[in-house]
Motif scaffolding. Structure first.
Motif, PDB file in Angstrom:
ATOM      1  N   ARG A 213      79.535  23.314  70.786  1.00 25.67           N
ATOM      2  CA  ARG A 213      80.790  23.322  71.865  1.00 25.67           C
ATOM      3  C   ARG A 213      81.216  24.863  71.837  1.00 25.67           C
ATOM      4  O   ARG A 213      81.512  25.351  73.051  1.00 25.67           O
ATOM      5  N   ALA A 214      81.218  25.570  70.512  1.00 27.03           N
ATOM      6  CA  ALA A 214      81.661  27.036  70.945  1.00 27.03           C
ATOM      7  C   ALA A 214      80.547  27.649  71.834  1.00 27.03           C
ATOM      8  O   ALA A 214      80.865  28.720  72.637  1.00 27.03           O
ATOM      9  N   ASP A 215      79.283  27.521  71.554  1.00 25.05           N
ATOM     10  CA  ASP A 215      78.205  28.121  72.272  1.00 25.05           C
ATOM     11  C   ASP A 215      78.614  27.878  73.883  1.00 25.05           C
ATOM     12  O   ASP A 215      78.337  28.907  74.651  1.00 25.05           O
ATOM     13  N   SER A 216      78.699  26.603  74.291  1.00 25.08           N
ATOM     14  CA  SER A 216      78.987  26.202  75.525  1.00 25.08           C
ATOM     15  C   SER A 216      80.269  26.920  76.064  1.00 25.08           C
ATOM     16  O   SER A 216      80.245  27.413  77.403  1.00 25.08           O
ATOM     17  N   VAL A 217      81.407  26.743  75.333  1.00 25.57           N
ATOM     18  CA  VAL A 217      82.390  27.682  75.750  1.00 25.57           C
ATOM     19  C   VAL A 217      82.137  29.269  76.314  1.00 25.57           C
ATOM     20  O   VAL A 217      82.484  29.826  77.072  1.00 25.57           O
ATOM     21  N   TYR A 218      81.514  29.657  75.138  1.00 28.93           N
ATOM     22  CA  TYR A 218      81.140  31.360  75.260  1.00 28.93           C
ATOM     23  C   TYR A 218      80.281  31.493  76.564  1.00 28.93           C
ATOM     24  O   TYR A 218      80.472  32.571  77.251  1.00 28.93           O
ATOM     25  N   LYS A 219      79.292  30.652  76.857  1.00 29.87           N
ATOM     26  CA  LYS A 219      78.492  30.772  77.936  1.00 29.87           C
ATOM     27  C   LYS A 219      79.372  30.734  79.246  1.00 29.87           C
ATOM     28  O   LYS A 219      78.822  31.433  80.057  1.00 29.87           O
ATOM     29  N   ALA A 220      80.148  29.920  79.165  1.00 26.95           N
ATOM     30  CA  ALA A 220      80.988  29.732  80.462  1.00 26.95           C
ATOM     31  C   ALA A 220      81.949  30.673  80.692  1.00 26.95           C
ATOM     32  O   ALA A 220      82.209  31.283  81.862  1.00 26.95           O
ATOM     33  N   LEU A 221      82.499  31.344  79.298  1.00 25.81           N
ATOM     34  CA  LEU A 221      83.436  32.623  79.517  1.00 25.81           C
ATOM     35  C   LEU A 221      82.689  33.592  80.103  1.00 25.81           C
ATOM     36  O   LEU A 221      83.235  34.593  80.781  1.00 25.81           O
ATOM     37  N   CYS A 222      81.378  33.810  79.934  1.00 24.36           N
ATOM     38  CA  CYS A 222      80.522  35.024  80.482  1.00 24.36           C
ATOM     39  C   CYS A 222      80.443  34.912  82.182  1.00 24.36           C
ATOM     40  O   CYS A 222      79.907  35.717  82.694  1.00 24.36           O
TER      41      CYS A 222
END
Length: 248
Positions: free
Chosen positions: A96-105
């Motif tokens: 989940r954290a990976d997904s959120v970070y990718k979306a933040l970028c």
């Protein structure tokens, strides 16, 4: 025209805010059913979530982090339900954290705050999103949460180790709203330290920052098992025109 002008002025008074929707989870506890595309009253779960963000006056754009299997279906949901704030649908990561970070970028460069929302929480209301945003603008990080009703036990090896005072215990929900630079840094630090975080506030807490709590709603459930779909159906019917099918 007057209403549009008031809306524009209100928008200028607050930071530009993007919503990131975590929609890349598996269906391990759903018996193989994709919980995001499962329908309640003929409407996919993810559509309810996105429509609440679409109607929220504090959300300027939406980025969805989707799994490989539901990337195209979610794009179609956005088209079918006229969800115009969706800026991008991106491929999520392993966790989940990976997904959120990718979306933040992928958020627009003018983004100052980001609202992270579980895609599988279809009973989110625009009012709750706005309350959490307002608190986050003051405190840099805020989350919806509700006091736990049950007595909680800490268990190890099948034996109770302690019973925390439930007066101090809250069940954390989404939305969670954070200064975008703060959240990016917190997620990077957690990844570098090899720490798995199950929500965004946990990452921020590891930097020594205490997120503010906004009273959520016991109706704001997350779809995790097939039974939750039945519960959500009843709750949406009770909510009626506030967010139920009459508002679609």
């Amino acid at each position: 025209m007057l209403q549009q002008l008031r809306s524009l002025l209100k928008k200028k008074e607050r930071p530009y805010t993007a919503a990131v929707v975590a929609a890349g989870g598996s269906a391990r506890r759903m018996g193989g059913v994709d919980k995001l595309l499962a329908e309640i009253h003929g409407v996919p779960v993810i559509a309810y979530t996105l429509l609440a963000l679409e109607k929220s006056s504090c959300v300027d754009e939406i980025v969805v982090a989707a799994s490989k299997g539901n990337f195209l279906p979610i794009t179609e949901v956005c088209r079918e339900f006229g969800i115009s704030k969706v800026f991008k649908v991106v491929r999520g990561g392993q966790e989940r954290a990976d997904s959120v970070y990718k979306a933040l970028c992928e958020c627009s460069l003018q983004t100052k705050f980001v609202l992270v929302q579980d895609g599988a929480r279809p009973l989110l209301t625009p009012a709750l999103a706005e309350k959490v945003c307002q608190k986050a603008y003051e405190a840099r990080c805020a989350t919806a949460a509700v006091p736990v009703k049950d007595t909680i036990k800490v268990v190890e090896n099948g034996l109770v180790q302690q019973t925390p005072d439930r007066a101090f215990l809250y069940a954390v929900q989404t939305p969670q709203v954070t200064d975008i630079d703060l959240l990016k840094g917190a997620l990077c630090k957690a990844a570098q330290d090899g720490e798995k975080v199950t929500d965004d506030c946990a990452a921020v807490e590891k930097l020594g920052i205490r997120p503010a709590i906004v009273m959520g709603s016991y109706d704001n459930i997350k779809i995790t098992t097939p039974e939750d779909l039945d519960i959500a159906q009843v709750l949406l019917e009770r909510m009626g025109t506030e967010q139920g099918r009459n508002n679609l």
